[in-house]
Design a protein around this motif. Structure first.
Motif, short mmCIF file in Angstrom:
data_model
loop_
_atom_site.label_atom_id
_atom_site.label_comp_id
_atom_site.label_asym_id
_atom_site.label_seq_id
_atom_site.Cartn_x
_atom_site.Cartn_y
_atom_site.Cartn_z
N ALA A 9 0.81 -1.24 -0.11
CA ALA A 9 0.05 -0.03 0.10
C ALA A 9 0.88 1.27 -0.06
N LEU A 10 0.39 2.40 -0.45
CA LEU A 10 1.22 3.50 -0.46
C LEU A 10 0.62 4.36 0.89
N ARG A 11 1.67 4.72 1.67
CA ARG A 11 1.70 5.51 3.11
C ARG A 11 2.04 6.72 2.85
N GLN A 12 1.28 7.77 3.60
CA GLN A 12 1.42 9.04 3.46
C GLN A 12 1.95 9.57 4.95
N PRO A 13 3.24 9.82 5.02
CA PRO A 13 3.91 9.90 6.68
C PRO A 13 3.53 11.30 7.05
N THR A 14 3.48 12.37 6.34
CA THR A 14 3.61 13.70 6.65
C THR A 14 2.44 14.64 6.10
N TRP A 15 2.36 15.78 6.33
CA TRP A 15 1.74 16.66 5.50
C TRP A 15 2.62 17.63 4.53
N ASN A 16 3.65 16.93 4.07
CA ASN A 16 4.70 17.67 3.02
C ASN A 16 4.18 17.31 1.85
N GLY A 17 3.11 16.84 1.39
CA GLY A 17 2.81 16.55 0.11
C GLY A 17 3.14 15.26 -0.64
N PRO A 18 2.69 15.09 -1.90
CA PRO A 18 2.85 13.58 -1.99
C PRO A 18 4.53 13.28 -2.35
N ALA A 19 5.34 13.95 -2.28
CA ALA A 19 6.65 13.53 -2.40
C ALA A 19 7.13 12.73 -1.25
N ASP A 20 6.58 12.62 -0.07
CA ASP A 20 6.71 11.98 1.06
C ASP A 20 6.04 10.73 1.08
N VAL A 92 -17.77 -3.57 -8.14
CA VAL A 92 -18.31 -2.24 -7.33
C VAL A 92 -17.30 -1.42 -7.52
N ILE A 93 -17.77 0.11 -7.53
CA ILE A 93 -16.97 1.07 -7.52
C ILE A 93 -17.44 2.00 -6.19
N GLY A 94 -16.36 2.74 -5.48
CA GLY A 94 -16.88 3.22 -4.26
C GLY A 94 -15.66 4.07 -3.77
N THR A 95 -16.02 4.61 -2.41
CA THR A 95 -14.95 5.35 -1.97
C THR A 95 -14.98 4.77 -0.35
N GLY A 96 -13.59 4.92 0.12
CA GLY A 96 -13.26 4.33 1.56
C GLY A 96 -11.96 4.82 1.77
N TYR A 97 -11.30 3.92 2.74
CA TYR A 97 -10.12 4.35 3.14
C TYR A 97 -9.00 3.50 2.61
N GLY A 98 -7.90 4.17 2.25
CA GLY A 98 -6.53 3.46 1.81
C GLY A 98 -6.99 2.87 0.40
N ALA A 99 -7.07 3.41 -0.68
CA ALA A 99 -7.43 2.83 -2.18
C ALA A 99 -6.18 2.59 -2.65
N PHE A 100 -5.08 3.39 -2.35
CA PHE A 100 -3.65 2.75 -3.11
C PHE A 100 -3.17 1.76 -2.45
N ALA A 101 -3.82 0.50 -2.57
CA ALA A 101 -3.36 -0.69 -1.82
C ALA A 101 -4.12 -1.83 -2.70
N GLU A 102 -3.71 -3.05 -2.18
CA GLU A 102 -4.21 -4.32 -2.72
C GLU A 102 -5.75 -4.58 -2.49
N THR A 308 3.51 1.67 -7.64
CA THR A 308 4.65 2.10 -7.40
C THR A 308 4.88 3.60 -7.95
N ARG A 309 4.30 3.99 -8.70
CA ARG A 309 4.60 5.20 -9.42
C ARG A 309 3.47 6.22 -8.96
N LEU A 326 -6.74 9.88 -13.79
CA LEU A 326 -5.66 9.05 -13.49
C LEU A 326 -5.90 8.04 -12.65
N ALA A 327 -5.11 6.78 -12.89
CA ALA A 327 -5.59 5.45 -12.00
C ALA A 327 -4.23 4.92 -11.61
N LEU A 328 -4.13 4.21 -10.44
CA LEU A 328 -3.00 3.42 -10.11
C LEU A 328 -3.58 1.95 -10.21
N ARG A 329 -2.82 1.12 -10.68
CA ARG A 329 -3.21 -0.30 -10.39
C ARG A 329 -2.25 -1.06 -9.47
N PRO A 330 -2.83 -1.46 -8.58
CA PRO A 330 -2.12 -2.44 -7.63
C PRO A 330 -1.20 -3.49 -8.00
#
Ligand code: NAP
Length: 330
Positions: A9-20, A92-102, A308-309, A326-330
């Motif tokens: 999964a992609l994890r965001q550790p800060t509020w410094n933007g997507p670079a982190d 299905v399609i929808g929204t929830g927590y942590g979509a950039f994951a398997e 990963t990108r 834009l889309a991400l494929r796990p």
């Protein structure tokens, strides 16, 4: 089918933007709560809100560290004990927590089926981009045939959907976009394209409308553009639907509404609409089904990145250099 205990999964550790943002392995696969489903993510949608969350500017956004992403399409692989109307294997399609994951969990109530015959990635945007654009045009913006609509960021995820539907409803469409994206906007059917970064947008819209202004403005940019949108709206009957702050905050006073900008300013957040006005959201979903039958809402063709990108994809979206979904494929 066996569900693994851990995933990428992609994890965001800060509020410094997507670079982190970075790829994490060994992340526990979540368990669905009583009213939730677990889906195996086929494709995750990237939205401007992901950029805002990573910068800490999204209202009530997650606190770091958090798993990034919130929109995905995929297959239901587990259902919560209180979920009666969802079946394993349904897509299905929808929204929830942590979509950039398997895998991710989603509230069962907000799900829409992936349209028959569509791949997961082709359905991305259905409950966000298309629903938001449609809400702005119809129930909130009250667009009718023969009116003129100004669509900001017309080459973007929400913007492209708005241009296609506005044309279908018989409107004259003025789209704004950066110079390199004008052909895309014209190909969608826009009647006029204005350079979002170089032109005096207000002057251009007034010129194109014979001084009257646009009947409806889809305001997703904010900052100085918000002021331009107010000035470009038709006096007295013009509507400005505000649904984005990508370019920063802007203010409007009661004095201005009274004397200089006597127009209708309407706020829109599709999540709040779905929660507080579910009957309106249901009408949006029904109308989108009609638009699919009419060939207006066609399978999406997002730019797909490997998981990963993801951080790079978000950085491009933040920089305003992307076109469409834009889309991400796990
Ligand atoms: N309220 C809601 O429920 C809701 C739902 C979905 C989306 N939204 C909002 O709708 C907007 C569009 O979302 P999207 O995901 O489809 O993104 P997008 O339109 O694909 O990308 C944003 C576009 O906005 C334009 N832009 C203008 N000023 C910008 C700035 N300062 N920084 C970055 N981009 C700027 C750029 O296009 P040009 O360079 O071509 O002008 C850029 O490509 C966002 O503001 C988003 O937050 C709101």
């Amino acid at each position: 089918m066996t569900i693994p205990t851990t995933m990428r999964a992609l994890r965001q550790p800060t509020w410094n933007g997507p670079a982190d943002m970075h790829l994490a392995t060994g992340v526990p696969v979540p368990e669905p709560g009583p009213d939730e489903v677990l889906i195996r993510v086929g494709a995750a949608g990237v939205n401007f809100a992901d950029v805002m969350r990573a910068r800490g500017t999204y209202h009530n956004g997650p606190r770091p560290p958090y798993l990034a992403g919130f929109e995905a399409a995929g297959e239901i692989v587990a259902v919560g004990e209180a979920v009666a109307d969802r079946t394993l294997g349904a897509r299905v399609i929808g929204t929830g927590y942590g979509a950039f994951a398997e895998y991710m969990t989603m509230p069962a109530a907000g799900l829409a089926p992936v349209p028959p015959g569509w791949a997961d990635e082709q359905a991305l945007g259905l409950v966000l981009n298309w629903a938001t654009a449609l809400a702005a045009l119809r129930p909130l913006g009250r667009l009718t045939a023969g009116e003129t609509v100004l669509v900001h960021a017309a080459a973007g995820g929400v913007g492209q959907a708005a241009v296609r539907m506005a044309r279908h409803y018989g409107a004259t469409v003025i789209g704004t976009a950066s110079a390199g994206k004008h052909e895309v906007v014209r190909a969608l059917g826009a009647d006029h394209v204005v350079d979002s970064r170089a032109a005096d947008v207000t002057a251009e819209v007034l010129r194109l409308t014979g001084g009257a202004g646009a009947d409806l403005v889809l305001e997703s940019v904010g900052g100085a553009t918000f002021r331009a949108s107010l000035a470009a709206a038709r006096r007295v009957t013009g509507r400005v639907v505000v649904y984005g702050v990508a370019g920063g905050e802007a203010s409007l006073t009661n004095r201005e509404l009274n004397f200089t900008h006597p127009v209708h300013v309407i706020g829109l957040h599709i999540g709040i609409l779905a929660e507080r006005a579910p009957e309106v959201f249901a009408e949006l979903m029904a109308e989108l089904a009609s638009l699919r039958a009419a060939g207006v809402h066609t399978p999406g063709r997002p730019t797909v990145y490997d998981l990963t990108r993801g951080p790079g994809a978000l950085a491009e979206l933040a920089a305003g250099t992307t076109v469409g979904k834009l889309a991400l494929r796990p």
